[in-house]
Design a protein around this motif. Structure first.
Motif, PDB file in Angstrom:
ATOM      1  N   LYS A 270       0.837  -1.197   0.000  1.00 44.12           N
ATOM      2  CA  LYS A 270       0.000   0.000   0.000  1.00 44.12           C
ATOM      3  C   LYS A 270       0.878   1.255   0.000  1.00 44.12           C
ATOM      4  CE  LYS A 270      -3.754   2.189   2.686  1.00 44.12           C
ATOM      5  NZ  LYS A 270      -4.828   2.185   1.684  1.00 44.12           N
ATOM      6  N   VAL A 376      -6.095   5.750  -0.393  1.00 44.15           N
ATOM      7  CA  VAL A 376      -7.405   5.266   0.045  1.00 44.15           C
ATOM      8  C   VAL A 376      -7.441   5.163   1.558  1.00 44.15           C
ATOM      9  CG1 VAL A 376      -9.124   3.426  -0.132  1.00 44.15           C
ATOM     10  CG2 VAL A 376      -7.657   3.935  -2.088  1.00 44.15           C
ATOM     11  N   GLY A 405      -7.209   9.088   3.879  1.00 42.73           N
ATOM     12  CA  GLY A 405      -6.938   8.932   2.460  1.00 42.73           C
ATOM     13  C   GLY A 405      -7.447  10.078   1.604  1.00 42.73           C
ATOM     14  N   TYR A 430     -14.894  -0.135   5.168  1.00 40.58           N
ATOM     15  CA  TYR A 430     -13.558  -0.206   4.562  1.00 40.58           C
ATOM     16  C   TYR A 430     -12.549  -0.768   5.551  1.00 40.58           C
ATOM     17  CZ  TYR A 430      -8.971   1.319   2.988  1.00 40.58           C
ATOM     18  OH  TYR A 430      -7.649   1.339   2.630  1.00 40.58           O
ATOM     19  N   ASP A 439      -8.847  -1.427  -2.324  1.00 38.47           N
ATOM     20  CA  ASP A 439      -8.272  -0.109  -2.578  1.00 38.47           C
ATOM     21  C   ASP A 439      -8.369   0.251  -4.059  1.00 38.47           C
ATOM     22  OD1 ASP A 439      -7.699   0.049   0.071  1.00 38.47           O
ATOM     23  OD2 ASP A 439      -5.527   0.032  -0.134  1.00 38.47           O
TER      24      ASP A 439
END
Length: 486
Positions: A270, A376, A405, A430, A439
């Protein structure tokens, strides 16, 4: 209440009959969706075969051509599903056309890049514009005919609404034009429904809004046994439970629930994604950033950028960076307030334009590079506004489990003025299931809302937060007490 009252009225033959109707319904809808994907792909395939593949330096054999066409089909199908382009039963015609055109546009762009790499020079853009033009016609024709066929073939479902904490579902069905899908024939409190479950007999759909877990469980068991579709608006605890890990211990099924704790691999990739694409984003949008900076500076001579304190993971404060879209003295009274939308007199003409397509958010690529934000995650709130929300809704701080995000679940599926309670639930959805796939889905879904006016709808004039617009609540949402079960 005994088991006979719940299960006794539904026969085995009724179950078989409804299952067969459901299967037939699903087959027809899936066939309809496959036709759409094939028609859109056929347009690309025709242009590829007759105009594009012959221009490639090393022409493909037939298998290679089929591979390119299959890649296009796969891209369009995935993007169409991401944008809910084929939901005939729930979408308006305009929504389906918009979603299909967006999916086709992105698929065409990606295949244009592929063709460019294969040809080793820029392909004729007119060919791809021709493809897109034909696909727009297909989208309009398919959506219109599919919508008319569906609601002519499948009349509105007899619908019942069961409510407890919140009401107003009937109004929402009307507001979003879902009358063709749901024909609301009655409603009652959950306690009344529990006492008279036969009020659901003959229904095809039931909405449960803010119903306590004990009552909800009794009702959904009845609905499942009687082949009644259930639509549940969850409570905060329900959303958190959706992230529970299934395991077995002591020869028993167990659900393990804990604070947001994604895997190290997920966090590594990420962060890598954030760094790479933030750099790419800054390079690609640099001409836009330059032009907007000049326009803002030229308008009133004030600063180009606007720094504002926001909250991220575990309540850490940082300065978010934005293009200034309001007057320099927008908050001269010292009161933190949300925008009321296009009618907000504090917004400059340039600010109004850049807000419509989220250009004001571009400087946040720098926040992402610094590690303050991710692409995100839950959108960062101002400490002052978050404090106001937490006075009535202490659980609102649960959003701070994850790094904030640039976009998020609440931004894609909610609005700017979505109530704190509902925004919290969307963000917890989420947080409950972190994954790179989710994502990416949110990032692609964000493209869809960029040009949708309702997604930037402001709060009502005179409000400082979105709290005054919250749904009708029968009891404090900050202290959700569950009924005791025996």
């Amino acid at each position: 209440m005994n088991e006979e009252n719940i299960w006794g009225k539904f026969t085995f033959m009724d179950a078989i009959s409804q299952s067969q109707r459901k299967l037939s319904h699903d087959i027809k809808l899936r066939t309809l969706k496959v036709i759409n994907v094939l028609l859109m792909t056929a347009v690309f395939a025709a242009v590829w075969y007759f105009f594009l593949q012959s221009r490639i330096a090393s022409p493909f054999y037939n298998k290679g051509n089929w591979l390119v066409i299959f890649i296009y089909l796969l891209l369009y199908a995935i993007l169409g599903r991401t944008y809910d382009a084929f939901l005939v039963s729930y979408n308006r015609i305009s929504d389906m056309v918009y979603s299909q055109c967006l999916a086709a546009l992105i698929a065409n762009f990606l295949l244009y890049i592929v063709t460019w790499l294969l040809e080793k020079h820029l392909p004729n853009v007119l060919l791809f514009l021709m493809i897109f033009g034909a696909q727009i016609l297909i989208a309009v024709l398919w959506s219109t005919l599919a919508h008319r066929w569906y609601f002519k073939t499948f009349p509105p479902k007899r619908t019942f609404i069961v409510w407890d904490m919140r009401k107003g579902m009937t109004d929402l069905i009307h507001e979003y034009g879902m009358n063709q899908k749901f024909n609301v024939v009655g409603n009652c409190r959950a306690s009344e429904c529990i006492d008279h479950l036969d009020c659901l007999d003959g229904m095809e759909a039931v909405f449960l809004t803010g119903v306590h877990s004990h009552d909800r469980n009794v009702i959904i068991k009845y609905c499942v046994e009687h082949h009644i579709a259930s639509f549940i608006i969850p409570r905060i605890g329900d959303v958190m439970m959706s992230g529970a890990k299934r395991m077995h211990m002591f020869h028993l099924p167990i659900l393990r629930l804990e604070r947001y704790r994604p895997t190290p691999e997920y966090l590594f990739f990420k962060r890598l994604f954030d760094i790479v694409f933030a750099l790419i984003g800054l390079v690609i949008t640099s001409p836009v950033i330059l032009v907007v900076s000049i326009l803002i500076k030229k308008y009133d001579g004030g600063p180009v950028f606007y720094r504002q304190c926001r909250l991220t993971k575990d309540g850490k404060e940082f300065d978010v960076l934005k293009f200034r879209s309001m007057r320099v003295d927008a908050e001269k009274d010292g009161v933190a307030r949300l925008s009321t939308g296009d009618a907000d007199p504090r917004i400059t003409p340039i600010g109004r334009s850049i807000r419509k397509v989220r250009i004001d958010e571009l400087p946040q690529f720098i926040n992402i590079l610094k590690g303050d934000m991710s692409f995100v995650g839950p959108r960062p709130e101002r400490p002052e506004i978050a404090k106001q929300y937490e006075e009535d809704l202490p659980e609102f701080r649960l959003r701070l489990q994850a790094k904030c995000g640039l976009t998020g679940y609440a931004q894609v599926f909610g609005k700017y003025n979505t109530t704190p309670y509902d925004k919290l639930q969307l963000d917890l959805m989420y947080i409950a299931n972190p994954s790179l796939v989710q994502d990416l889905r949110i990032i692609f879904a964000t493209i869809k809302i960029l040009f949708m006016k309702e997604s930037t709808e402001g709060v009502a004039e005179g409000q400082t937060t979105a709290e005054a617009g919250k749904p009708e609540i029968e009891e404090s949402v900050g202290q959700e007490s569950e009924r005791k079960t025996v």
